[in-house]
Design a protein around this motif. Sequence first.
Motif, PDB file in Angstrom:
ATOM      1  N   GLU A 397      63.029  63.505  56.005  1.00  0.00           N
ATOM      2  CA  GLU A 397      63.339  62.345  55.166  1.00  0.00           C
ATOM      3  C   GLU A 397      63.590  61.167  56.101  1.00  0.00           C
ATOM      4  O   GLU A 397      64.233  61.323  57.140  1.00  0.00           O
ATOM      5  CB  GLU A 397      64.574  62.632  54.310  1.00  0.00           C
ATOM      6  CG  GLU A 397      64.792  61.590  53.245  1.00  0.00           C
ATOM      7  CD  GLU A 397      65.895  61.989  52.267  1.00  0.00           C
ATOM      8  OE1 GLU A 397      65.613  62.794  51.351  1.00  0.00           O
ATOM      9  OE2 GLU A 397      67.027  61.507  52.451  1.00  0.00           O
ATOM     10  N   ARG A 412      52.971  57.727  46.012  1.00  0.00           N
ATOM     11  CA  ARG A 412      53.230  59.108  46.388  1.00  0.00           C
ATOM     12  C   ARG A 412      51.907  59.778  46.734  1.00  0.00           C
ATOM     13  O   ARG A 412      50.929  59.627  46.016  1.00  0.00           O
ATOM     14  CB  ARG A 412      53.882  59.828  45.206  1.00  0.00           C
ATOM     15  CG  ARG A 412      54.427  61.161  45.610  1.00  0.00           C
ATOM     16  CD  ARG A 412      55.173  61.776  44.462  1.00  0.00           C
ATOM     17  NE  ARG A 412      54.559  63.058  44.153  1.00  0.00           N
ATOM     18  CZ  ARG A 412      54.737  63.710  43.035  1.00  0.00           C
ATOM     19  NH1 ARG A 412      55.462  63.187  42.073  1.00  0.00           N
ATOM     20  NH2 ARG A 412      54.171  64.874  42.866  1.00  0.00           N
ATOM     21  N   LEU A 429      52.949  60.755  52.679  1.00  0.00           N
ATOM     22  CA  LEU A 429      54.228  60.403  52.068  1.00  0.00           C
ATOM     23  C   LEU A 429      54.309  61.204  50.772  1.00  0.00           C
ATOM     24  O   LEU A 429      53.761  60.806  49.755  1.00  0.00           O
ATOM     25  CB  LEU A 429      54.300  58.904  51.784  1.00  0.00           C
ATOM     26  CG  LEU A 429      54.620  58.058  53.010  1.00  0.00           C
ATOM     27  CD1 LEU A 429      53.357  57.634  53.707  1.00  0.00           C
ATOM     28  CD2 LEU A 429      55.457  56.863  52.629  1.00  0.00           C
ATOM     29  N   LYS A 431      56.921  62.092  48.938  1.00  0.00           N
ATOM     30  CA  LYS A 431      57.954  61.796  47.946  1.00  0.00           C
ATOM     31  C   LYS A 431      58.522  60.404  48.201  1.00  0.00           C
ATOM     32  O   LYS A 431      58.843  60.074  49.353  1.00  0.00           O
ATOM     33  CB  LYS A 431      59.069  62.835  48.086  1.00  0.00           C
ATOM     34  CG  LYS A 431      59.964  62.981  46.895  1.00  0.00           C
ATOM     35  CD  LYS A 431      60.707  64.301  47.039  1.00  0.00           C
ATOM     36  CE  LYS A 431      61.991  64.320  46.248  1.00  0.00           C
ATOM     37  NZ  LYS A 431      62.765  65.535  46.569  1.00  0.00           N
ATOM     38  N   LEU A 432      58.605  59.576  47.158  1.00  0.00           N
ATOM     39  CA  LEU A 432      59.256  58.272  47.278  1.00  0.00           C
ATOM     40  C   LEU A 432      60.626  58.410  46.639  1.00  0.00           C
ATOM     41  O   LEU A 432      60.744  58.543  45.422  1.00  0.00           O
ATOM     42  CB  LEU A 432      58.427  57.187  46.577  1.00  0.00           C
ATOM     43  CG  LEU A 432      56.920  57.138  46.915  1.00  0.00           C
ATOM     44  CD1 LEU A 432      56.250  55.960  46.203  1.00  0.00           C
ATOM     45  CD2 LEU A 432      56.694  57.042  48.429  1.00  0.00           C
ATOM     46  N   SER A 435      63.843  52.774  46.738  1.00  0.00           N
ATOM     47  CA  SER A 435      63.389  51.573  47.450  1.00  0.00           C
ATOM     48  C   SER A 435      64.264  50.395  47.060  1.00  0.00           C
ATOM     49  O   SER A 435      64.894  50.401  46.003  1.00  0.00           O
ATOM     50  CB  SER A 435      61.929  51.260  47.098  1.00  0.00           C
ATOM     51  OG  SER A 435      61.845  50.720  45.801  1.00  0.00           O
ATOM     52  N   ALA A 456      62.582  51.554  52.110  1.00  0.00           N
ATOM     53  CA  ALA A 456      62.540  52.715  51.222  1.00  0.00           C
ATOM     54  C   ALA A 456      62.984  53.979  51.934  1.00  0.00           C
ATOM     55  O   ALA A 456      62.892  54.083  53.160  1.00  0.00           O
ATOM     56  CB  ALA A 456      61.123  52.904  50.687  1.00  0.00           C
ATOM     57  N   THR A 457      63.475  54.926  51.123  1.00  0.00           N
ATOM     58  CA  THR A 457      63.712  56.272  51.637  1.00  0.00           C
ATOM     59  C   THR A 457      62.578  57.141  51.116  1.00  0.00           C
ATOM     60  O   THR A 457      62.287  57.121  49.917  1.00  0.00           O
ATOM     61  CB  THR A 457      65.073  56.807  51.144  1.00  0.00           C
ATOM     62  OG1 THR A 457      66.086  55.937  51.654  1.00  0.00           O
ATOM     63  CG2 THR A 457      65.326  58.214  51.637  1.00  0.00           C
ATOM     64  N   VAL A 458      61.923  57.848  52.025  1.00  0.00           N
ATOM     65  CA  VAL A 458      60.757  58.648  51.636  1.00  0.00           C
ATOM     66  C   VAL A 458      60.811  60.007  52.324  1.00  0.00           C
ATOM     67  O   VAL A 458      61.552  60.191  53.286  1.00  0.00           O
ATOM     68  CB  VAL A 458      59.428  57.952  52.049  1.00  0.00           C
ATOM     69  CG1 VAL A 458      59.258  56.628  51.346  1.00  0.00           C
ATOM     70  CG2 VAL A 458      59.353  57.769  53.565  1.00  0.00           C
ATOM     71  N   GLU A 459      60.012  60.927  51.776  1.00  0.00           N
ATOM     72  CA  GLU A 459      59.854  62.201  52.461  1.00  0.00           C
ATOM     73  C   GLU A 459      58.437  62.249  53.021  1.00  0.00           C
ATOM     74  O   GLU A 459      57.491  61.889  52.321  1.00  0.00           O
ATOM     75  CB  GLU A 459      60.073  63.327  51.459  1.00  0.00           C
ATOM     76  CG  GLU A 459      60.396  64.640  52.102  1.00  0.00           C
ATOM     77  CD  GLU A 459      60.587  65.721  51.038  1.00  0.00           C
ATOM     78  OE1 GLU A 459      61.647  65.731  50.391  1.00  0.00           O
ATOM     79  OE2 GLU A 459      59.642  66.512  50.855  1.00  0.00           O
TER      80      GLU A 459
END
Length: 499
Positions: A397, A412, A429, A431-432, A435, A456-459
Amino acid sequence: NNNAQNMPIPQLPPNILASLRSNSTTGEVIRSHLSLVILGHVDAGKSTLTGRLLLSLNHVSQRLLQKYQKAATSIGKSSFALAWFTDEDDSERERGVTIDIGTKFAKTEKFDFTILDAPGHKDFIPNMISGTASADCGLLVVAATTGEFEAGFARGGDASYSGGQTREHIVLSRGLGVTQFVVAVNKLDAAEPAWCQERFEHIKSMVLDFLKQNGFKEARITFCPVSGLTGVNISNSDKVEDEDGWKALKKWYKGPTLLEALDGFSPAKRGYEKPLRAIVTDVSSEGKHVNVRGRVVQGFIQSGDNVVVLPVGDDANVVRVERGKAAQEGSSPYSFASPSPTTSSSTSNEAQLDGIALAGDTVELTLANIDSARLMTGCVICHPHPSLRPKVEQRFEARISIMERLAVPIIRGSSVLLHMHSIDVPAVLNKLVSSEKRGDGKPRQNPRVLTGGVTATVEITLSERLVIEESNECKALGRFVLRRGGDTIAVGLIDKVLS
Ligand code: GDP
């Protein structure tokens, strides 16, 4: 397993730590080392200015300069002579030393600098990323000439618009953890009028605004008006070719010379006490041994160490360790110490470091009992005990900062190329998470798209398992850049490694 948890992290002997931590200027300390990346739009004058710096510090001789000037004049490009110092030349190849492209060494009053010359051209951004990822500080060169500053500072990041590299370099270097800059406002000799204070102030305020928007602190930025071509304001002790220019500048400028500005950098904080991490940048084999060039980013390594190379997981023995050192005048400005025991140039404190390389050092290692085919650029060398190893994983993450302009929004499942220190790997990417518009503090959960200018925080899932660490644990292994179709789209920090 208790044993795994209790393995102490190897620590440097107290006398070395004391020499490293001392602030004394009496020469009793081990000199502070900084990696300096030279950034800026193509033709801003980076090579010329770097050549001028090396000349001013006596790392290249006047004789060599004259030779280059003659050769350059004969092909009608006399102004290129200085730039040639920084370009790899035949003599280097003859001597058989492989010098990382653009890597030079400069010894100032306060610091031992490794200079990384990042190519300004857009096609070379991946090289620029690996240089910047290992830098402690930056020298940003902007051309002050009419139109040239504007072109170099034009907005980029949109496929339909070919922007200048100045902004992209600033965003990338902040993303990769560079926090201090000297900005050389170059070519003021050719500004209209020459050495125009208003022009300098205008450029300063434009660049400073952008640096601040990108999270730089004003106190860590120094602006310096110079001419790399004529040598004005490089150092007070230089003979300047353009006396009138120097006089014109001194009428209004009371700040530091370029060398003084570089000596104004803060020493880098190094994780000497943390477990060893060394990133491999070059591999060559020699009989039963493998020679590896790289950079220690954390901890220290010494001859006799048993190490593991990740992600492959092969063990090896370290039989030789050489730190990158300054060479004598007239020879290559950057080299590794010869194996001979003549250490006359090093102080007794530096001699304590024979056979040891520390966090921040460029290093050449000889490894035994490992197959060179299993070692490649981007591998990470560590101590083998499980508790001293970093994670080797495929998913994490991260917090990402998206460029101001984006040709195609991120959704996504978007595919990207992830650049990290000296490697790049395909990634998705997957998973979003959330944001927010930069700085507004109102995060939105599960956004469907990410557009320009958001955080943003993403996986992210990588196409293969790599050594990755949380950025607050290890900057070098926890920061990355995302690119797509040849454009930089985001910079990011790993928050959580997922298994
Ligand atoms: P780089 O692409 O950023 O490395 O730029 P170079 O160092 O190759 O310089 C590009 C061009 O700008 C060359 O023609 C240089 O001679 C010229 N140049 C570099 N510095 C100066 C300067 O301070 N003043 C002037 N007038 N020209 C310069």
